[in-house]
Design a protein around this motif. Sequence first.
Motif, mmCIF file in Angstrom:
data_model
loop_
_atom_site.group_PDB
_atom_site.id
_atom_site.type_symbol
_atom_site.label_atom_id
_atom_site.label_comp_id
_atom_site.label_asym_id
_atom_site.label_seq_id
_atom_site.Cartn_x
_atom_site.Cartn_y
_atom_site.Cartn_z
ATOM 1 N N ALA A 115 159.894 -92.224 120.851
ATOM 2 C CA ALA A 115 158.490 -91.902 121.104
ATOM 3 C C ALA A 115 158.040 -90.686 120.304
ATOM 4 O O ALA A 115 156.949 -90.670 119.732
ATOM 5 C CB ALA A 115 158.266 -91.675 122.594
ATOM 6 N N LEU A 116 158.882 -89.655 120.251
ATOM 7 C CA LEU A 116 158.498 -88.440 119.524
ATOM 8 C C LEU A 116 158.287 -88.732 118.037
ATOM 9 O O LEU A 116 157.326 -88.240 117.424
ATOM 10 C CB LEU A 116 159.565 -87.359 119.710
ATOM 11 N N LEU A 117 159.178 -89.519 117.445
ATOM 12 C CA LEU A 117 159.003 -89.887 116.037
ATOM 13 C C LEU A 117 157.737 -90.717 115.851
ATOM 14 O O LEU A 117 156.987 -90.525 114.889
ATOM 15 C CB LEU A 117 160.225 -90.670 115.540
ATOM 16 N N ALA A 118 157.515 -91.669 116.768
ATOM 17 C CA ALA A 118 156.323 -92.524 116.654
ATOM 18 C C ALA A 118 155.051 -91.699 116.749
ATOM 19 O O ALA A 118 154.095 -91.930 115.998
ATOM 20 C CB ALA A 118 156.352 -93.601 117.741
ATOM 21 N N TRP A 119 155.035 -90.733 117.652
ATOM 22 C CA TRP A 119 153.822 -89.957 117.883
ATOM 23 C C TRP A 119 153.565 -88.914 116.798
ATOM 24 O O TRP A 119 152.444 -88.777 116.317
ATOM 25 C CB TRP A 119 153.906 -89.264 119.245
ATOM 26 N N PHE A 120 154.612 -88.181 116.420
ATOM 27 C CA PHE A 120 154.394 -87.006 115.583
ATOM 28 C C PHE A 120 154.756 -87.212 114.110
ATOM 29 O O PHE A 120 154.335 -86.416 113.275
ATOM 30 C CB PHE A 120 155.160 -85.811 116.154
ATOM 31 N N VAL A 121 155.538 -88.230 113.793
ATOM 32 C CA VAL A 121 155.865 -88.504 112.391
ATOM 33 C C VAL A 121 155.073 -89.696 111.881
ATOM 34 O O VAL A 121 154.452 -89.634 110.816
ATOM 35 C CB VAL A 121 157.377 -88.745 112.210
ATOM 36 N N PHE A 122 155.050 -90.786 112.671
ATOM 37 C CA PHE A 122 154.352 -91.996 112.245
ATOM 38 C C PHE A 122 152.932 -92.083 112.787
ATOM 39 O O PHE A 122 152.240 -93.076 112.595
ATOM 40 C CB PHE A 122 155.165 -93.240 112.648
ATOM 41 N N ARG A 123 152.505 -91.035 113.501
ATOM 42 C CA ARG A 123 151.110 -90.876 113.940
ATOM 43 C C ARG A 123 150.615 -92.021 114.817
ATOM 44 O O ARG A 123 149.491 -92.479 114.682
ATOM 45 C CB ARG A 123 150.185 -90.727 112.722
ATOM 46 N N GLU A 124 151.444 -92.481 115.742
ATOM 47 C CA GLU A 124 151.020 -93.521 116.673
ATOM 48 C C GLU A 124 150.241 -92.877 117.820
ATOM 49 O O GLU A 124 150.602 -91.802 118.305
ATOM 50 C CB GLU A 124 152.235 -94.280 117.206
ATOM 51 N N GLN A 125 149.200 -93.563 118.267
ATOM 52 C CA GLN A 125 148.325 -93.016 119.315
ATOM 53 C C GLN A 125 149.045 -92.924 120.659
ATOM 54 O O GLN A 125 149.813 -93.794 121.042
ATOM 55 C CB GLN A 125 147.075 -93.899 119.443
ATOM 56 N N PHE A 126 148.782 -91.830 121.400
ATOM 57 C CA PHE A 126 149.257 -91.726 122.774
ATOM 58 C C PHE A 126 148.326 -90.779 123.527
ATOM 59 O O PHE A 126 147.537 -90.046 122.934
ATOM 60 C CB PHE A 126 150.705 -91.225 122.832
ATOM 61 N N ASP A 127 148.405 -90.822 124.848
ATOM 62 C CA ASP A 127 147.641 -89.890 125.669
ATOM 63 C C ASP A 127 148.516 -89.421 126.827
ATOM 64 O O ASP A 127 149.686 -89.793 126.926
ATOM 65 C CB ASP A 127 146.341 -90.536 126.174
ATOM 66 N N ARG A 128 147.957 -88.582 127.693
ATOM 67 C CA ARG A 128 148.762 -88.009 128.773
ATOM 68 C C ARG A 128 149.296 -89.080 129.717
ATOM 69 O O ARG A 128 150.406 -88.951 130.244
ATOM 70 C CB ARG A 128 147.913 -86.994 129.551
ATOM 71 N N ARG A 129 148.521 -90.144 129.932
ATOM 72 C CA ARG A 129 148.961 -91.201 130.834
ATOM 73 C C ARG A 129 150.213 -91.892 130.296
ATOM 74 O O ARG A 129 151.182 -92.129 131.027
ATOM 75 C CB ARG A 129 147.826 -92.216 131.022
#
Length: 355
Positions: A115-129
């Motif tokens: 998840a961390l790689l997807a969110w912060f390296v590959f710029r995948e969308q996420f939110d607090r939920r």
Amino acid sequence: MPTNKGIAYALLAAILFGASTPFAKLLVGQTVPLVLAGLLYLGSGIGLGAWLILRLLMQRRTSGRATLTSSDLPWLAGAVLTGGIAGPILLMTGLAYTPASTASLLLNMEGVLTALLAWFVFREQFDRRIFLGMALIVIAGVMLSWEQSAPAGQPPAIPWGAVSIVAACLCWAIDNNLTRKISASDAVQIAAVKGLAAGAVNLGVAWWLGLALPSLNNAALAGIVGFCGYGLSLVLFVLALRHIGTARTGAYFSMAPFAGAAIALLMPGDMPGLLFWPAALLMGAGIWLHLTENHVHRHTHDSMAHTHAHSHDDHHQHEHDFPWDGKEPHTHPHRHEPLSHDHPHFPDIHHRHRH
């Protein structure tokens, strides 16, 4: 948000992989771990390879599937190298120096790192939920691992071998994110190549180290477990990546320890411990947060060209430069023109925009 079949794919992938654990445990005492890993992967690759051949003989290969292309090969090679080769070798190295209790806890890092790689390296969308849902699922997996592995009254020690296990989890996290890049292609092809390559290399390393091979019966059983728990699970995992993105797929897949523990309860002598039920509640709460996600906003699709099975929905309004019989879904190279609209969506192969 409307139910997405990618969620079903991810949950089924987790169940199959989780189910393989208690069955693989039956073979651990009779087979060297590195050899067992190779047999599991090889069984996956051989089984899926047979599936591909059968599909080709039945002339179904062109019925709505996008085969791997030359542009996919670098991503596939990276996924095989990190997840199929480096990951298992690092894991076996770590297991040689790390207590089983610590190893089980550390393996939950795969979902977090994915998840961390997807969110912060590959710029995948996420939110607090989504973040909270993933956190609850991972915590539940840690609770199950702690209960199943840690000796009573003894906190698990962390030797330096833990670094190898975390590195293995990082390799699998990279593998998951690289595989998403080619998830529009044929999932069976992707999983078959990864299984054959990983199985051949792991068994080659085992042969080079002079490790003993198991009996033919145990090898066959390992192959069957590998086909179901690794092969079919990976096919479903790739399909989930295609529909809901890497982080969400990784979060749902993190329920695999729970699935394995639940299936183990059906075996003689297995009773749930005190942590099983609160872990189940946390797992259910995390999945509920994901299932009830409602991500809607106005977004713009940039022009892009790719190949995958599709029907002519709102995202696929294009002309054909070949005779088309009107059957759907079908597969052909097509271009998406710029489009702006709003609707509920996941970070699938068409919704990888910035926010």
